[in-house]
Design a protein around this motif. Sequence first.
Motif, PDB file in Angstrom:
ATOM      1  N   GLU A  11      35.074  52.251  45.301  1.00 11.52           N
ATOM      2  CA  GLU A  11      35.420  53.671  45.414  1.00 11.52           C
ATOM      3  C   GLU A  11      36.768  54.022  44.796  1.00 11.52           C
ATOM      4  OE1 GLU A  11      33.274  54.309  49.789  1.00 11.52           O
ATOM      5  OE2 GLU A  11      35.471  54.150  49.610  1.00 11.52           O
ATOM      6  N   ILE A  12      37.576  53.014  44.482  1.00  9.07           N
ATOM      7  CA  ILE A  12      38.951  53.284  44.054  1.00  9.07           C
ATOM      8  C   ILE A  12      38.976  53.903  42.667  1.00  9.07           C
ATOM      9  CG2 ILE A  12      41.155  52.188  43.524  1.00  9.07           C
ATOM     10  CD1 ILE A  12      40.520  50.173  45.755  1.00  9.07           C
ATOM     11  N   ALA A  29      46.752  44.593  37.128  1.00 10.51           N
ATOM     12  CA  ALA A  29      45.525  45.168  37.691  1.00 10.51           C
ATOM     13  C   ALA A  29      45.726  45.537  39.153  1.00 10.51           C
ATOM     14  CB  ALA A  29      44.376  44.181  37.532  1.00 10.51           C
ATOM     15  N   GLU A  30      46.387  44.677  39.924  1.00  6.63           N
ATOM     16  CA  GLU A  30      46.666  44.986  41.325  1.00  6.63           C
ATOM     17  C   GLU A  30      47.617  46.173  41.452  1.00  6.63           C
ATOM     18  OE1 GLU A  30      45.401  43.795  44.018  1.00  6.63           O
ATOM     19  OE2 GLU A  30      44.314  42.030  43.341  1.00  6.63           O
ATOM     20  N   LEU A  31      48.618  46.251  40.577  1.00  2.32           N
ATOM     21  CA  LEU A  31      49.546  47.390  40.621  1.00  2.32           C
ATOM     22  C   LEU A  31      48.824  48.703  40.350  1.00  2.32           C
ATOM     23  CD1 LEU A  31      52.608  45.866  38.697  1.00  2.32           C
ATOM     24  CD2 LEU A  31      52.425  46.263  41.156  1.00  2.32           C
ATOM     25  N   THR A  32      47.795  48.648  39.485  1.00  2.00           N
ATOM     26  CA  THR A  32      47.014  49.862  39.205  1.00  2.00           C
ATOM     27  C   THR A  32      46.102  50.210  40.375  1.00  2.00           C
ATOM     28  OG1 THR A  32      47.045  49.275  36.857  1.00  2.00           O
ATOM     29  CG2 THR A  32      45.450  50.931  37.555  1.00  2.00           C
ATOM     30  N   ILE A  33      45.509  49.193  40.988  1.00  2.00           N
ATOM     31  CA  ILE A  33      44.576  49.438  42.096  1.00  2.00           C
ATOM     32  C   ILE A  33      45.308  50.046  43.290  1.00  2.00           C
ATOM     33  CG2 ILE A  33      43.097  48.287  43.783  1.00  2.00           C
ATOM     34  CD1 ILE A  33      42.367  46.292  41.524  1.00  2.00           C
ATOM     35  N   VAL A  34      46.507  49.542  43.609  1.00  2.00           N
ATOM     36  CA  VAL A  34      47.233  50.035  44.781  1.00  2.00           C
ATOM     37  C   VAL A  34      47.991  51.337  44.514  1.00  2.00           C
ATOM     38  CG1 VAL A  34      47.461  47.716  45.731  1.00  2.00           C
ATOM     39  CG2 VAL A  34      49.282  48.625  44.284  1.00  2.00           C
ATOM     40  N   ASP A  83      36.850  46.306  41.577  1.00  2.00           N
ATOM     41  CA  ASP A  83      37.466  47.633  41.546  1.00  2.00           C
ATOM     42  C   ASP A  83      37.696  48.143  40.125  1.00  2.00           C
ATOM     43  OD1 ASP A  83      37.648  48.005  44.339  1.00  2.00           O
ATOM     44  OD2 ASP A  83      39.380  46.662  44.413  1.00  2.00           O
ATOM     45  N   ILE A  84      38.106  47.278  39.205  1.00  2.00           N
ATOM     46  CA  ILE A  84      38.428  47.722  37.838  1.00  2.00           C
ATOM     47  C   ILE A  84      37.157  47.935  37.030  1.00  2.00           C
ATOM     48  CG2 ILE A  84      39.592  47.080  35.689  1.00  2.00           C
ATOM     49  CD1 ILE A  84      41.529  47.795  37.888  1.00  2.00           C
ATOM     50  N   ALA A  85      36.195  47.002  37.109  1.00  2.62           N
ATOM     51  CA  ALA A  85      34.998  47.073  36.269  1.00  2.62           C
ATOM     52  C   ALA A  85      33.724  47.339  37.060  1.00  2.62           C
ATOM     53  CB  ALA A  85      34.837  45.775  35.476  1.00  2.62           C
ATOM     54  N   GLY A  86      33.824  47.468  38.378  1.00  3.26           N
ATOM     55  CA  GLY A  86      32.632  47.731  39.189  1.00  3.26           C
ATOM     56  C   GLY A  86      31.657  46.574  39.209  1.00  3.26           C
ATOM     57  N   LEU A  87      32.155  45.350  39.151  1.00  3.76           N
ATOM     58  CA  LEU A  87      31.280  44.178  39.116  1.00  3.76           C
ATOM     59  C   LEU A  87      30.828  43.806  40.526  1.00  3.76           C
ATOM     60  CD1 LEU A  87      33.254  41.919  36.603  1.00  3.76           C
ATOM     61  CD2 LEU A  87      31.355  43.466  36.093  1.00  3.76           C
ATOM     62  N   VAL A  88      29.557  43.420  40.627  1.00  2.00           N
ATOM     63  CA  VAL A  88      29.003  42.887  41.878  1.00  2.00           C
ATOM     64  C   VAL A  88      28.436  41.509  41.547  1.00  2.00           C
ATOM     65  CG1 VAL A  88      27.386  43.213  43.765  1.00  2.00           C
ATOM     66  CG2 VAL A  88      28.441  45.204  42.670  1.00  2.00           C
ATOM     67  N   PRO A  89      29.112  40.432  41.925  1.00  2.00           N
ATOM     68  CA  PRO A  89      28.625  39.087  41.582  1.00  2.00           C
ATOM     69  C   PRO A  89      27.235  38.822  42.142  1.00  2.00           C
ATOM     70  CG  PRO A  89      30.895  38.994  42.356  1.00  2.00           C
ATOM     71  CD  PRO A  89      30.403  40.383  42.629  1.00  2.00           C
TER      72      PRO A  89
END
Length: 602
Positions: free
Chosen positions: A341-342, A269-274, A317-323
Amino acid sequence: MPAERKKPANMEEKESPLNNKEKEFSERRTVNTREKPKEDVKVGMKREPLKVPEDKKKKVEEDKRKKEDKERKKKEEDKVKAEEEQKKKEEEEKKKLEEEEKKKQEEEEKKKQEEAAAQLKEKEEAHQLHQEAWERHQARKELRSKNQNAPDNRPEENFFSRLDSSLKKNTAFVKKLKTITEQQRDSLSHDFNSLNLSKYIAEAVASIVEAKLKISDVNCAVHLCSLFHQRYADFAPSLLQAWKKHFEARKEEKTPNITKLRTDLRFIAELTIVGIFTDKEGLSLIYEQLKNIINADRESHTHVSVVISFCRHCGDDIAGLVPRKVKTVAEKFNLSFPPSEIISPEKQQPFQNLLKEYFTSLTKHLKRDHRELQNIERQNRRILHSKGELSEDRHKQYEEFAMSYQKLLANSQSLADLLDENMPDLPQEKPTPEEHGPGIDIFTPGKPGEYDLEGGIWEDEDARNFYENLIDLKAFVPAILFKDNEKCSQNKDSSKDESRDSKDAKDNKEAPGSEDLELELENLDINDDALELDCGDEAEDLTKKLLDEQGKRKGADSTGAENSDGKHAQRKRSNAVLECDDNERLELKRIKVESKKHSNFA
């Protein structure tokens, strides 16, 4: 002379009466004088009693006055003491009230201080959370832009000629990649900048994929992968293929390593985000792995920690979650957190749906375990009420189940906060009066097979089988002891004798007389009307004689027919069987005779 003498005689005669009178008078006088003091004494005695009552009255009055004075003084003293005690009580009450007020004030001050400290701590945590969120967002955004622009900024071939291409240093660096830690970030970065790893990309990729990382070491691994991607063009495709092969091989594992699964999911997931993987390739790989984990874990929910870790570190970033915690902090302290925004919201929607479905299955599991735990607690209360204690196995089973339930509850609460979802209602049952009543409820047993969960009356499976599955006594008790089966037993004995005759002809020849004995006993004519008290002894003598004759026959036959050790053992076993059967028959006949004798006697 004579006349003179006569005169005195007369005179004496005259004087004598005078003297007598004087004597009487003197005596009377003396008597009177004696009686006068007595009379005076009597008069004095009469006067004295008059004086004594007056003195007594005075004394009584003085005593009364003294008593009254004492009582008055006591009353005054008691009154003073009571007033002093009352004052002391009032003072003590005042002191207590003052102390209570002081305590209340101190407690209120403590509460205020604690609330102020808690608010300050919450504010600090909120600002720290806000700062970390922005720092992470900025770092990801910058690194993503660098990795996406890497094809245009990669060095030329002349750059690699200046680097160290020695086998020793390159292989040592590749080995270090298998044990990446956050503390090695600077040293690994320095080694990477001085080495030419263009010929060791495959080995480096394999080491990175197989590395056993911790959650805290993932950022360092992502940093090194970014350095590789910005310098070597074939690194990212090789890494993507290696991850696909790794996940394909993991499907065959029956019990995957949860810690490795958690770190691997966050790593990709981090490799995809960056931006090392493209959104299409990286998101598809993440969605596939997350879907496999969730589909395989819808019932047991053993991998819930993997999902929680993914949502906590990459869910924004992956699922747009806001705790929910972030929302409350932002509203309470008026803070603005970085937006997602990513990745576009359209690409985030499938992940949201998948995670919400998993949370729904998790809540169902939680409700089911909650009901089961309450059933176990209810049954334990009944057992404690009826028996006073629980078995060790049952107590251990309850503790293990309660621990697993608490763990599941904590995981559910964490996931609900991360997904901003509400927890299900988990009502706590109150013990009813029936459970603490004076008796055991045997009219509402549990369902068969569900006694341990549905409030049955059985403690365990063995107890239920003992009371429900009745033993057939005919399988353990000899049939000869049943009245209904006397004739059947005799027929069976005769059939056994016939089969024994057909199989062991020699043994039957060696041990004759058993059938004759049985026929003799059956031919005995027993007349119920002619039985008397002495017939029991005659019957016993008869049975003894018959047994002696049979024993003599068997002894003679056995001594005359012993030829070998094998035949002797076989003959011994058959004789023992026949003797047992004959003894049982004789005992039965004897019981019949005795019963008839007693019935006639009655």
